[in-house]
Design a protein around this motif. Structure first.
Motif, PDB file in Angstrom:
ATOM      1  N   ASP A   9     -12.785  22.787   0.230  1.00 22.40           N
ATOM      2  CA  ASP A   9     -13.055  23.760   1.282  1.00 22.40           C
ATOM      3  C   ASP A   9     -12.946  23.119   2.666  1.00 22.40           C
ATOM      4  O   ASP A   9     -12.422  23.728   3.608  1.00 22.40           O
ATOM      5  N   THR A  10     -13.428  21.905   2.782  1.00 19.52           N
ATOM      6  CA  THR A  10     -13.361  21.209   4.068  1.00 19.52           C
ATOM      7  C   THR A  10     -11.919  20.969   4.500  1.00 19.52           C
ATOM      8  O   THR A  10     -11.573  21.105   5.678  1.00 19.52           O
ATOM      9  N   ARG A  11     -11.062  20.625   3.546  1.00 17.56           N
ATOM     10  CA  ARG A  11      -9.647  20.412   3.880  1.00 17.56           C
ATOM     11  C   ARG A  11      -8.987  21.701   4.385  1.00 17.56           C
ATOM     12  O   ARG A  11      -8.135  21.668   5.282  1.00 17.56           O
ATOM     13  N   LEU A  12      -9.393  22.837   3.823  1.00 15.95           N
ATOM     14  CA  LEU A  12      -8.866  24.116   4.313  1.00 15.95           C
ATOM     15  C   LEU A  12      -9.251  24.329   5.773  1.00 15.95           C
ATOM     16  O   LEU A  12      -8.424  24.735   6.601  1.00 15.95           O
ATOM     17  N   LEU A  13     -10.507  24.055   6.118  1.00 12.69           N
ATOM     18  CA  LEU A  13     -10.956  24.207   7.497  1.00 12.69           C
ATOM     19  C   LEU A  13     -10.241  23.212   8.417  1.00 12.69           C
ATOM     20  O   LEU A  13      -9.815  23.557   9.520  1.00 12.69           O
ATOM     21  N   TRP A  14     -10.102  21.987   7.956  1.00 16.49           N
ATOM     22  CA  TRP A  14      -9.437  20.946   8.745  1.00 16.49           C
ATOM     23  C   TRP A  14      -7.991  21.329   9.046  1.00 16.49           C
ATOM     24  O   TRP A  14      -7.545  21.275  10.201  1.00 16.49           O
ATOM     25  N   ASP A  15      -7.267  21.746   8.023  1.00 14.28           N
ATOM     26  CA  ASP A  15      -5.858  22.106   8.212  1.00 14.28           C
ATOM     27  C   ASP A  15      -5.713  23.315   9.134  1.00 14.28           C
ATOM     28  O   ASP A  15      -4.801  23.361   9.971  1.00 14.28           O
ATOM     29  N   TYR A  16      -6.615  24.281   9.015  1.00  6.56           N
ATOM     30  CA  TYR A  16      -6.525  25.478   9.844  1.00  6.56           C
ATOM     31  C   TYR A  16      -6.763  25.162  11.317  1.00  6.56           C
ATOM     32  O   TYR A  16      -6.168  25.780  12.202  1.00  6.56           O
ATOM     33  N   GLN A  17      -7.621  24.187  11.580  1.00  8.77           N
ATOM     34  CA  GLN A  17      -7.943  23.865  12.975  1.00  8.77           C
ATOM     35  C   GLN A  17      -6.785  23.196  13.706  1.00  8.77           C
ATOM     36  O   GLN A  17      -6.771  23.159  14.942  1.00  8.77           O
ATOM     37  N   VAL A 118      -0.578  24.078  38.738  1.00  4.20           N
ATOM     38  CA  VAL A 118      -0.630  23.948  37.285  1.00  4.20           C
ATOM     39  C   VAL A 118       0.061  25.138  36.625  1.00  4.20           C
ATOM     40  O   VAL A 118      -0.339  26.284  36.809  1.00  4.20           O
ATOM     41  N   SER A 119       1.103  24.858  35.865  1.00  7.53           N
ATOM     42  CA  SER A 119       1.753  25.902  35.070  1.00  7.53           C
ATOM     43  C   SER A 119       1.571  25.657  33.574  1.00  7.53           C
ATOM     44  O   SER A 119       1.692  26.583  32.771  1.00  7.53           O
ATOM     45  N   SER A 120       1.268  24.409  33.210  1.00 13.16           N
ATOM     46  CA  SER A 120       1.080  24.068  31.799  1.00 13.16           C
ATOM     47  C   SER A 120       0.068  22.939  31.681  1.00 13.16           C
ATOM     48  O   SER A 120      -0.043  22.091  32.566  1.00 13.16           O
ATOM     49  N   VAL A 121      -0.668  22.952  30.585  1.00 16.48           N
ATOM     50  CA  VAL A 121      -1.715  21.957  30.351  1.00 16.48           C
ATOM     51  C   VAL A 121      -1.572  21.394  28.946  1.00 16.48           C
ATOM     52  O   VAL A 121      -1.449  22.149  27.973  1.00 16.48           O
ATOM     53  N   LEU A 122      -1.585  20.077  28.853  1.00 11.61           N
ATOM     54  CA  LEU A 122      -1.688  19.409  27.556  1.00 11.61           C
ATOM     55  C   LEU A 122      -3.178  19.231  27.291  1.00 11.61           C
ATOM     56  O   LEU A 122      -3.870  18.484  27.994  1.00 11.61           O
ATOM     57  N   LEU A 123      -3.697  19.968  26.323  1.00 15.28           N
ATOM     58  CA  LEU A 123      -5.131  20.045  26.064  1.00 15.28           C
ATOM     59  C   LEU A 123      -5.470  19.110  24.909  1.00 15.28           C
ATOM     60  O   LEU A 123      -5.101  19.367  23.763  1.00 15.28           O
ATOM     61  N   ILE A 124      -6.185  18.027  25.218  1.00 15.67           N
ATOM     62  CA  ILE A 124      -6.457  16.998  24.219  1.00 15.67           C
ATOM     63  C   ILE A 124      -7.904  17.105  23.757  1.00 15.67           C
ATOM     64  O   ILE A 124      -8.837  17.074  24.574  1.00 15.67           O
ATOM     65  N   SER A 125      -8.089  17.213  22.446  1.00 14.63           N
ATOM     66  CA  SER A 125      -9.423  17.405  21.869  1.00 14.63           C
ATOM     67  C   SER A 125      -9.555  16.578  20.605  1.00 14.63           C
ATOM     68  O   SER A 125      -8.634  15.872  20.198  1.00 14.63           O
ATOM     69  N   LYS A 126     -10.713  16.687  19.966  1.00 19.81           N
ATOM     70  CA  LYS A 126     -10.873  16.135  18.628  1.00 19.81           C
ATOM     71  C   LYS A 126      -9.980  16.917  17.675  1.00 19.81           C
ATOM     72  O   LYS A 126      -9.695  18.096  17.910  1.00 19.81           O
ATOM     73  N   PRO A 127      -9.545  16.313  16.574  1.00 18.83           N
ATOM     74  CA  PRO A 127      -8.622  17.020  15.670  1.00 18.83           C
ATOM     75  C   PRO A 127      -9.143  18.362  15.177  1.00 18.83           C
ATOM     76  O   PRO A 127      -8.387  19.336  15.095  1.00 18.83           O
ATOM     77  N   TYR A 128     -10.434  18.436  14.867  1.00 16.09           N
ATOM     78  CA  TYR A 128     -10.962  19.681  14.311  1.00 16.09           C
ATOM     79  C   TYR A 128     -11.321  20.708  15.385  1.00 16.09           C
ATOM     80  O   TYR A 128     -11.824  21.797  15.074  1.00 16.09           O
ATOM     81  N   GLU A 129     -11.063  20.384  16.662  1.00  9.65           N
ATOM     82  CA  GLU A 129     -11.368  21.314  17.744  1.00  9.65           C
ATOM     83  C   GLU A 129     -10.116  21.885  18.401  1.00  9.65           C
ATOM     84  O   GLU A 129     -10.212  22.621  19.384  1.00  9.65           O
ATOM     85  N   GLU A 130      -8.931  21.554  17.883  1.00  8.14           N
ATOM     86  CA  GLU A 130      -7.709  22.023  18.534  1.00  8.14           C
ATOM     87  C   GLU A 130      -7.680  23.541  18.690  1.00  8.14           C
ATOM     88  O   GLU A 130      -7.437  24.063  19.785  1.00  8.14           O
ATOM     89  N   THR A 154      -5.550  12.111   9.188  1.00  9.23           N
ATOM     90  CA  THR A 154      -5.959  12.969   8.086  1.00  9.23           C
ATOM     91  C   THR A 154      -7.471  13.159   8.112  1.00  9.23           C
ATOM     92  O   THR A 154      -8.208  12.439   8.809  1.00  9.23           O
ATOM     93  N   LEU A 155      -7.940  14.120   7.324  1.00  9.27           N
ATOM     94  CA  LEU A 155      -9.382  14.315   7.192  1.00  9.27           C
ATOM     95  C   LEU A 155     -10.051  13.042   6.682  1.00  9.27           C
ATOM     96  O   LEU A 155     -11.101  12.634   7.200  1.00  9.27           O
ATOM     97  N   ALA A 156      -9.458  12.411   5.688  1.00 10.88           N
ATOM     98  CA  ALA A 156     -10.050  11.185   5.134  1.00 10.88           C
ATOM     99  C   ALA A 156     -10.147  10.095   6.197  1.00 10.88           C
ATOM    100  O   ALA A 156     -11.155   9.372   6.274  1.00 10.88           O
ATOM    101  N   GLU A 157      -9.125   9.975   7.021  1.00 12.06           N
ATOM    102  CA  GLU A 157      -9.143   8.974   8.087  1.00 12.06           C
ATOM    103  C   GLU A 157     -10.220   9.294   9.118  1.00 12.06           C
ATOM    104  O   GLU A 157     -10.889   8.390   9.638  1.00 12.06           O
ATOM    105  N   TYR A 158     -10.392  10.585   9.407  1.00 17.08           N
ATOM    106  CA  TYR A 158     -11.415  10.959  10.393  1.00 17.08           C
ATOM    107  C   TYR A 158     -12.814  10.692   9.844  1.00 17.08           C
ATOM    108  O   TYR A 158     -13.674  10.146  10.551  1.00 17.08           O
ATOM    109  N   VAL A 159     -13.039  11.046   8.593  1.00 14.58           N
ATOM    110  CA  VAL A 159     -14.339  10.771   7.980  1.00 14.58           C
ATOM    111  C   VAL A 159     -14.618   9.276   7.978  1.00 14.58           C
ATOM    112  O   VAL A 159     -15.732   8.828   8.281  1.00 14.58           O
ATOM    113  N   ASP A 160     -13.604   8.477   7.679  1.00 14.81           N
ATOM    114  CA  ASP A 160     -13.762   7.023   7.681  1.00 14.81           C
ATOM    115  C   ASP A 160     -14.099   6.511   9.076  1.00 14.81           C
ATOM    116  O   ASP A 160     -14.902   5.590   9.239  1.00 14.81           O
TER     117      ASP A 160
END
Length: 223
Positions: A9-17, A118-130, A154-160
Motif C-alpha cells: 500500500d505504501t508503494r502505491l502512495l509513493w508512486d502516485y505522489q 516569473v513565468s515558470s518555476v522548478l518546484l523542488i520538494s521531498k519525493p513524497y510531496e511532489e 526509490t521508496l526503499a532508498e528513502y526509508v533507508d
C-alpha cells in the motif's frame, strides 16, 4: 509490525505522489523547506545543471525541524547550497513560511519585491510531496507554469535515508489525505486519485499510520 500489505500500500502512495516531470530550464527554482536536506542538495544540482538562474529557499521551523534547524529551514538550506558552491547572490531566503501554501505565496511575494519576472518555476520538494506541492502551487499561483522535481530515489532508498519506516509511512498517509480533503477547503486544485490509491490510504490509516493526519478531518475507514 509493518506487514507486506502495508508495504504494498505504501508503494502505491509513493508512486502516485511522483509527478513524473522532466526537469527543464525555468525562471526560478523554489526549494521547499522541510526536515530533508536532500531538497537543498537537489536544488543545487539542478542549478548547477543550468535549470534556473535564481534559487528561493523557503521555510521557517516546525516541530520536526526546530532542533535540527534552529535558524529555520530556509537558512539551513542556504548554508548547504553555499557549502556546495552556489554563489550567495543567486539565493533568496524566505524565512517565515510554515506550510506549503505559505511556501508558495511568500516566495511569490519575495520574488515580486525583487522585481523578478516569473513565468515558470522548478518546484523542488521531498519525493513524497511532489503532487501535493504542485497542486497547491497551481491553486495559489495559477498564472505560472510549475515543473516538479525531487531527489530521484526509490521508496526503499528513502526509508533507508530517514531510518524510520513508520515515520515515512505516516508522512505518506498524511500527504495523501491532504490531496483528498484540501481541494474542498480551497488550499489546492483537485486531483484525480485512483481508487486503488484511496483504498491503500484507507487501509494504512485503519492500521494506525495516522500521526500525520490533519486532525480536523475525519478519517475514512475501508469497507
Amino acid at each position: 509490525m509493518i506487514s507486506e500489505q502495508d508495504w504494498a500500500d505504501t508503494r502505491l502512495l509513493w508512486d502516485y505522489q511522483q509527478m513524473g516531470h522532466e526537469p527543464r530550464p525555468c525562471s526560478v527554482g523554489i526549494g521547499l523547506g522541510s526536515h530533508d536536506l536532500g531538497v537543498a542538495d537537489t536544488t543545487v544540482d539542478l542549478y548547477q545543471r543550468g535549470m534556473m538562474p535564481l534559487i528561493v529557499f523557503t521555510g521557517a521551523t516546525s516541530r520536526t525541524t526546530r532542533e535540527r534547524m534552529p535558524r529555520g529551514e530556509a537558512e539551513h538550506y542556504r548554508d548547504r547550497a553555499l557549502e556546495l558552491g552556489v554563489p550567495t547572490n543567486v539565493i533568496l531566503v524566505e524565512p517565515n513560511a510554515r506550510n506549503t501554501g505559505q511556501n508558495i505565496t511568500l516566495s511569490r511575494d519575495l520574488l515580486e519585491e525583487h522585481g523578478v519576472d516569473v513565468s515558470s518555476v522548478l518546484l523542488i520538494s521531498k519525493p513524497y510531496e511532489e503532487r501535493r506541492a504542485h497542486a497547491t502551487a497551481r491553486k495559489l499561483w495559477p498564472e505560472v507554469e510549475f515543473v516538479s522535481a525531487s531527489t530521484p530515489m526509490t521508496l526503499a532508498e528513502y526509508v533507508d535515508a530517514i531510518q524510520d519506516a513508520r515515520r515515512v509511512i505516516d508522512m505518506l498517509v498524511g500527504s495523501l489525505q491532504r490531496l483528498l480533503i484540501y481541494p474542498a477547503q480551497g488550499f489546492m486544485v483537485a486531483q484525480d486519485v485512483p481508487t486503488d490509491v484511496v483504498r491503500a490510504y484507507e487501509r494504512l490509516a485503519s492500521r494506525g499510520f495516522t500521526s500525520r493526519l490533519a486532525p480536523e478531518a475525519p478519517r475514512r475507514e475501508s469497507a
